[in-house]
Design an enzyme around this catalytic site. Structure first.
Site, PDB file in Angstrom:
ATOM      1  N   MET A  46      32.326  29.453  42.931  1.00  0.00           N
ATOM      2  CA  MET A  46      31.288  30.447  43.161  1.00  0.00           C
ATOM      3  C   MET A  46      29.900  29.836  43.207  1.00  0.00           C
ATOM      4  SD  MET A  46      32.296  33.666  40.764  1.00  0.00           S
ATOM      5  CE  MET A  46      30.549  33.955  40.549  1.00  0.00           C
ATOM      6  N   ASP A  96      36.364  36.747  31.733  1.00  0.00           N
ATOM      7  CA  ASP A  96      36.805  35.390  32.090  1.00  0.00           C
ATOM      8  C   ASP A  96      36.644  34.455  30.897  1.00  0.00           C
ATOM      9  OD1 ASP A  96      37.897  33.460  33.727  1.00  0.00           O
ATOM     10  OD2 ASP A  96      35.996  32.904  34.645  1.00  0.00           O
TER      11      ASP A  96
END
Length: 659
Positions: A28, A140
């Protein structure tokens, strides 16, 4: 990418952050070490991948999560300082934690004792409890997102909220961001997440710390995700017998397949962890497995924390990367006989508890009959029916006007259209608190039911309370003000009898006053006590001199050696040091006291020649006066005015009568 070809390196982003070197690269974003030129401090700068930065929806959610994460203030959470965009570079400025990750600890030292494991996992849980209380779920949690500072060993959780970000619109919504090895079953099955999702991940971290291996190891992320849904967390004591039974029990409950069987959030889990730590015996806390009991830690490659999209199984993946995993929606086919392949989706089976979905699976024939009937009706209804149920009003609504409404009114308006409000709070100088400032979509926009609609709700003017500054140095005051988004203003000096030199006496505005951001706060700094005049006490009796000096704010020291003085009487001050002048308060003044004039003993000189008598008396410091009797022809002393043996001061006059 080599450093020489990275366009971000050596660039000053947003006119503030000079990028110095690359720290980590993920799917990302890339994290750089940078220097904040405004505050002259190092920061970690997370820069979003260029192709994702062009996706407005992705950036909008990124900004939303950054705002929420920035409000999390906790010693075990990596602070978010700033977020912005500069010529296509979307960035997040964060606290720079120099040290290593929990993954390094597991790879190098696990399995750990229960004491060491709890000392690492409790700070993580404290951080998550703070996030949960603010309405934020991490989604996460994994060893790569737990940092341990090189200085002091502080444990800090990072990447709050980033796992919730949506992907590109051309990627199917039947996907989720996650790290296969730490995904909760509900994330795999439905893509949903709540605080219990983070509790599940913490359980897996604790399992890994005390056993030295992942609860769900494997190279294929889809197979690992399948195991989360269809399997259960292994018993730690089967792998490491020295793991205390209460710790194993807590891991199994926190890692239960059904969310309802876990602690409700991180605060509840934290309470249980602290209770566990306080009730285990020292031998249970410090027990380590024998060499033969050690498990082999699962190897993790250098890219274990990268974020990437996963469409189907791939080789060479250990399951610890943050990925998009196919999600089962209600009605998707189950695969009870084994892990699926390709883009297959998952349905939950028993996991860590009694199966709860068997009846639904047995009723599949009834569902098939209903589906068949529906298809017949659709066919009969033609294209309109198909459109109505898939693209028309049955699944879409128009975005209502919500700007200017109260939060409660806006929520009700969105609920009526089957849209999901996501509230972000922001400051406004003009809009009253709890009134909607902005919305993610314009009124009339056609949205699918269940779409998240971000509402920016006013929390009133942005104001910050002036912190207590009294007693701080100027540098400490500057840091304290910057911490609350205020600035140090004019600095003036003032004498103070109570505040040490260089410390702040007062501030203006005063402590607790609410100010707009970056407002300057003036401070008055002590230059120490005001100077005082030293009085002249020479010739004054000692008690009087001491009293005068002490009243002036001075300390007095008396010289132990007194001196003779022909001018100052005994017991009075002969000299002082320093003399009359201006000095700092509490300066010491040393006084020398007089013993009075020095005395000499007058000798017997009668019968001696005048010249001899005169010489002896003069040598003693006496003054001799001659008076002749009958002309003083013989120059012999006949009388003396001071009796022999008498002690007199020097310069005393002695009259000698001479015949």
């Amino acid at each position: 990418m080599p450093a020489s070809t990275d366009p971000v390196l050596d660039r000053v982003v947003d006119g503030r952050y000079r990028v110095e070197s690359e720290l980590a690269r993920g799917g990302m974003a890339t994290v750089y070490r940078a220097r904040d030129l405004r505050l002259d401090r190092p920061v970690a700068l997370k820069v979003m991948r260029e192709d994702l930065a062009r996706d407005d929806a992705f950036v909008r959610r990124f900004v939303h999560e950054a705002r929420v994460a920035a409000r999390l203030q906790h010693p075990h959470i990596v602070s978010v300082y700033d977020q912005g965009e500069d010529d296509g570079v979307v960035f997040l400025a964060m606290e720079l934690v120099e040290g290593h990750t929990l993954r390094d600890v597991i790879a190098g030292r696990a399995p750990l004792s229960a004491r060491e494991a709890l000392q690492l996992i409790i700070p993580v849980t404290e951080a998550l409890a703070t996030a949960h209380s603010a309405g934020l779920v991490h989604r996460d949690v994994k060893p790569e997102n737990v940092l341990i500072s090189r200085r002091g060993g502080a444990v800090k959780v990072t990447d709050f909220g980033l796992a919730r970000l949506d992907g590109n619109p051309n990627v199917t919504t039947e996907m989720l961001w996650g790290t296969a090895a730490y995904l909760a079953p509900e994330q795999v099955e439905t893509g949903s997440a709540d605080p219990r999702t983070d509790v599940y991940a913490v359980a897996l971290l604790l399992f890994e710390l005390v056993t030295g291996r992942k609860a769900f190891p494997g190279e294929d992320p889809l197979r690992v995700a399948y195991e989360h849904v269809h399997g259960g967390v292994p018993h730690a004591r089967d792998l490491v017998p020295t793991v205390p039974a209460p710790l194993e029990d807590l891991v199994l409950r926190a890692g239960a397949t059904e969310p309802d069987d876990r602690p409700v959030d991180a605060a509840a889990l934290l309470s249980e962890l602290r209770h566990l730590e306080s009730t285990l015996t020292p031998s249970e806390l410090d027990a380590l497995p024998a060499a033969a009991d050690h498990t082999v830690p699962v190897h993790v490659d250098g890219g274990a924390d990268r974020t990437q999209v996963v469409h189907r199984p791939s080789r060479g993946d250990d399951g610890s990367r943050t990925r998009r995993i196919p999600v089962t929606r209600p009605g998707s086919p189950a695969h009870a006989d084994g892990p699926p392949a390709g883009d297959a989706r998952y349905a939950r089976t028993s996991g860590n508890r009694v199966p709860v979905r068997r009846e639904r699976e047995r009723s599949g024939s009834g569902a098939a009959w209903v589906l068949g009937l529906l298809l017949v009706l659709l066919a009969a209804g033609g294209g309109y029916g198909f459109w109505y149920l898939t693209q028309g009003p049955a699944v879409h609504s128009l975005m209502p006007t919500v700007v200017g409404l109260t939060e409660e009114q806006a929520r009700a308006a969105l609920d009526a259209e089957e849209l999901d409000p996501v509230v972000v709070r922001d400051y406004s100088e003009d809009v009253p608190p709890d009134v909607v400032l902005d919305a993610a979509y314009e009124p009339g926009t056609r949205l699918r039911h269940g779409t998240d609609v971000e509402l920016v709700v006013s929390q009133g003017p942005e104001r910050y309370a002036v912190p207590p500054l009294e007693g701080l140095t100027v540098d400490e005051a500057r840091a304290a003000l910057e911490e609350v988004n205020l600035a140090l203003g004019a600095t003036t000096e003032e004498h103070s009898e109570s505040v040490p030199e260089g410390r702040i006496i007062s501030s203006s505005p005063g402590v607790g006053e609410q100010l707009p951001p970056r407002t300057e706060v003036a401070v008055t700094v002590s230059s120490g006590p005001a100077p005082v005049d030293v009085p002249d006490v020479r010739g004054r009796p000692q008690p009087e001199a001491v009293s005068l000096l002490e009243e002036a704010g001075l300390r007095v020291a008396i010289d132990p050696e007194q001196v003779f003085s022909d001018d100052v009487p005994a017991g009075a001050v002969v000299s002082q040091d320093p003399g009359p002048s201006t000095v700092a308060r509490d300066t010491e003044v040393r006084l020398t006291i007089s013993k009075g004039p020095e005395l000499v003993t007058v000798p017997e000189v009668v019968g001696r020649q005048f010249s001899s008598a005169e010489q002896e008396l003069t040598d003693l410091g006496l003054v001799v006066v001659r008076e002749d009797i009958a002309g003083g022809f013989f120059s012999t002393v006949r009388e003396q005015s001071v009796e022999p043996g008498t002690q007199v001061p020097r310069n005393t006059t002695v009259v000698l009568r001479v015949v």
